[in-house]
Enzyme design. Structure first.
Site, PDB file in Angstrom:
ATOM      1  CG  HIS A 159      -4.625  -1.373  34.196  1.00 21.63           C
ATOM      2  ND1 HIS A 159      -4.482  -0.691  33.021  1.00 21.63           N
ATOM      3  CD2 HIS A 159      -4.271  -2.644  33.930  1.00 21.63           C
ATOM      4  CE1 HIS A 159      -4.081  -1.505  32.074  1.00 21.63           C
ATOM      5  NE2 HIS A 159      -3.939  -2.699  32.594  1.00 21.63           N
ATOM      6  CG  PHE A 160      -0.309  -0.266  34.352  1.00 28.99           C
ATOM      7  CD1 PHE A 160      -0.318  -1.624  34.621  1.00 28.99           C
ATOM      8  CD2 PHE A 160      -0.528   0.156  33.049  1.00 28.99           C
ATOM      9  CE1 PHE A 160      -0.519  -2.549  33.621  1.00 28.99           C
ATOM     10  CE2 PHE A 160      -0.744  -0.770  32.046  1.00 28.99           C
ATOM     11  CZ  PHE A 160      -0.738  -2.120  32.323  1.00 28.99           C
TER      12      PHE A 160
END
Length: 249
Positions: free
Chosen positions: A149-150
């Site tokens: 993430h991310f």
């Protein structure tokens, strides 16, 4: 557009009406974009959303807003400018408890444990004398969520910041009421609205996260509490949580 923008959640308000159990069946999420604004190279989008079960009953309902930001804007972190976290008194700090974050059930295992330690717990602390708890965590750049993430834009998920806050409330609840075989947590408490605001992020180069919760309402008979608090990274106040609730059932 040729401008490289990153997507970040900025906050929201929500209420959970039904528990999510293995028997709930298919869940459907509906999202509606309600407004868009652009300024200074940034884009802000507001949404409503609703989660329903197979019978069409509302499980979770709320509003939220997101921003698209340039790398320069994200690098200029100022946090929540008007936030005023509770400052424990010298007397509270002198008589408060400090301990490693619990590792046994009902607390989470290593992967989802979002606090390393509780550095201050005062059963009757806070502005209303109902309780105060503060936890700390050293940022580990190798943490699993930074990889997920991310992609090419690692950041601590906002949901895990809220989870850190809820984990502190669980400690405060168990310290106050204990834990018996068959007990379970209800977080958030059904039909109780809650809201949160983000103005910053935790990234792999940050060093220390502090999360604090001040209990604002208690019901010993129902084993229910409500709290508000903040997440602070390297001195910057970046999350605020209000009306977060927990019950031991």
């Amino acid at each position: 557009s040729d401008v490289d923008l990153s997507f970040r959640n900025l906050g929201g308000t929500a209420t959970q009406f039904l528990p999510v159990t293995p028997a709930i069946g298919t869940l459907t999420t509906t999202v509606k974009l309600t407004s868009v604004s652009a300024s200074g190279g940034m884009i802000i989008q507001h949404y409503t959303y609703r989660l329903t079960n197979a019978a069409g009953e509302i499980v979770y309902d709320g509003t939220t807003y997101f921003g698209f930001f340039t790398k320069q804007a994200l690098a200029n972190q100022v946090g929540l400018r008007d936030a005023t976290p509770y400052q424990p008194t010298a007397e509270e700090q002198a008589r408060g408890e400090a301990f490693d974050f619990p590792r046994a059930a009902p607390f989470p295992s290593d992967q989802l444990r979002m606090m390393d330690a509780v550095d201050l717990y005062v059963r009757d602390g806070g502005s209303q004398g109902l309780g105060f708890i503060r936890g700390v965590k050293t940022v580990n750049p190798d943490e699993w969520f930074f990889k997920a993430h991310f992609y090419q834009d690692p950041v601590w998920p906002g949901s895990l910041g809220l989870e850190a806050f809820l984990q502190l409330l669980k400690v405060a609840a168990v310290k106050r009421w204990g834990w018996r075989d068959g007990d379970r947590f209800e977080t958030m408490v059904l039909n109780q609205p809650h809201d949160w605001t983000y103005r910053g992020q935790v990234i792999p180069t940050d060093k220390h996260v502090t999360v604090q919760a001040e209990i604002t309402a208690l019901d010993d008979a129902q084993r229910f509490l409500e709290a508000e608090g903040f997440l602070i990274v390297d001195g910057r106040i970046i999350y605020e949580m209000k009306r977060f609730t927990l019950k031991i059932k």
